[in-house]
Enzyme design. Sequence first.
Site, mmCIF file in Angstrom:
data_model
loop_
_atom_site.group_PDB
_atom_site.id
_atom_site.type_symbol
_atom_site.label_atom_id
_atom_site.label_comp_id
_atom_site.label_asym_id
_atom_site.label_seq_id
_atom_site.Cartn_x
_atom_site.Cartn_y
_atom_site.Cartn_z
ATOM 1 C CD GLU A 1 57.529 -55.307 9.733
ATOM 2 O OE1 GLU A 1 58.277 -54.309 8.701
ATOM 3 O OE2 GLU A 1 58.120 -55.877 10.533
ATOM 4 C CB CYS B 1 59.025 -58.664 12.042
ATOM 5 S SG CYS B 1 60.589 -58.046 10.917
#
Lengths: 363, 363
Positions: free
Chosen positions: A100, A137
């Site tokens: 990620e 995130c």
Amino acid sequence: VAGGDTASALAAGNPVVVKAHPAHPGASDIAARAVRQAVSACGLPRGTFGLLHGASAEVSLALVVHPMIRAVGFTGSLAAGRALFDAAAARPEPIPVYAEMGSVNPVLVLPEALRERGAAIAAGLLQSATLGVGQFCTNPGVVLGLHDDALMAFVAEAGRLASAMPAGVMLQPRLADRFRAGRDAFRGTAGVEVAGEGAPGSGASSVAPIVFFVSGAAFLRDSSLREELFGPSTLVVACADRKQLGDAVRSLPGQLTASVHATEGDLRQYQPLIDALAERVGRVVFGGFPTGVEVAPAMHHGGPYPATTDVRSTSVGTASIQRFARPVCYQSAPASLLPPELQDANPRGLWRLVDGELSRAGW
Amino acid sequence: VAGGDTASALAAGNPVVVKAHPAHPGASDIAARAVRQAVSACGLPRGTFGLLHGASAEVSLALVVHPMIRAVGFTGSLAAGRALFDAAAARPEPIPVYAEMGSVNPVLVLPEALRERGAAIAAGLLQSATLGVGQFCTNPGVVLGLHDDALMAFVAEAGRLASAMPAGVMLQPRLADRFRAGRDAFRGTAGVEVAGEGAPGSGASSVAPIVFFVSGAAFLRDSSLREELFGPSTLVVACADRKQLGDAVRSLPGQLTASVHATEGDLRQYQPLIDALAERVGRVVFGGFPTGVEVAPAMHHGGPYPATTDVRSTSVGTASIQRFARPVCYQSAPASLLPPELQDANPRGLWRLVDGELSRAGW
């Protein structure tokens, strides 16, 4: 160390080796000790969980190419994630890498919604963009709308809220340094204005929230404005018309999330734009903000590259176990060899598809 | 052209571009015409299905690196499959490659089972190994057992059956040439004996079935014996003892399938060996042979590298749609924007997990 990937991998029956982040070796050790105690308390084999330290990329790369490592989870920068992905793909036996690597999590604010509740949307945006000092995130880093009075009022309100907010303390001075450098780069980019900024705090890790404002034309011109600025900031993009708004949406690389603020009327008018957004993301949030990531079966936390290296996979929710599992078909196997999940008697009472029918029965 | 990957990709809502195999352009055209007629009859967009011809690797590689291609299915050699995988992994935005690249599909024949029904197992083996003139990806190419009288009787019977079988015609002369070359290489390998071979037929594509026999020590010495020989052949490996049998199992790279012929007594004694086999394959068949691949929800047709490039994925069965789909989470979306599968009313009557309960209800 004790995050979602570790939980998923253990749940799927794998041992786990974690490479600790060099910024917090002590915290990593404390978490690892707790996991190892649990491993021992549960009577699992020694070596079920291991923690490695190392400040260089070599340790991570050596792990990724080790023949006994069969899958990799990672969160961090695009450069580091891609390096791990490339190393895994070049192995004699390639393995999956679930990296990620950042996301600007676009927020689409449509005209009627802004006229109806622009101030409330601005308040929600600032709360989301500054949550955890912007270190999520799913931080909403780019807001896209059409240049009109309602949008300008929204920008002014967002700027006002930012300037009234206290400075926050990031996890490490290095992150704060990077945020300040990125913030100054934004500030120096042609066409970018500051709509509002909080007062600076003291201390090496202290940063102030900031709201930027830019025209759609300038946003389209400079791809650096579409890159993640990790910290408590957001960039509002005022597009000249519907076509430019579409171009701005389509200029975005893969993202974890998109959020849409729209009335029913907006939705009818802007459906193709929302479809284009959905093609670029793993989760579409309506009337809300993306920072809350519920751990639930319906959650999908992932998205097209470069948000992640595996668009099929989620790091949050029950489906995340599939990152570290693989299917094996047992054909005509004697009951004594089958795992309980597959035994005719269905001792665990699971839902199973038997001759085309879902059922919890055993026989 | 109109195979499982095409069906899965279309079912998941994707357009498909097929690169035809240069060995049968005419047959590919006929199949493609039928698919295009169906596309038109169903009112799907023009361009839903395309067929490309090309005898060079460049056409395939150009397709794999094209930005609009989002996933790749392939069946063929390890070299070609790996080249496509590497090209896809090196793209600016990497994409999944589902390459199936060969398998020897080991068959484990255990001592009690051989004593009880060795002749029947030999008959089943020959039928499976020569089905479609041995041109199945699930062809049983290696048979592993313990060197004893029952195994030697089994080898003799398998050889006798092969020598009594007629020659078969492979799909192309080139495949037959390759089979003959591989067969001769096996024959020339130290320790390899021919247990039986059919009479050669006439014609460039004609090949005779053959059964080879080798000791476990020789099998372990020469890794070329663990590579697929595409055609109507099988190699019986007689291991000196249980340890060598375990070594032979563990010497095998990833496979699509493994088959086990065992009595209840054998199973009790050889459980770790069967576990080691299961770790290397996508499907374990008990008391049968692997050539039949039923298109059913429980089927898994895949396996660890180098059998395939994606151990998580199946090319056969309902789960194969997941090769060409990706999850998107719709959070708090208005019903008007949701696909029917996700609408509260559940107009398609699907099984869905709602608040932790599986249900076909709508509301």
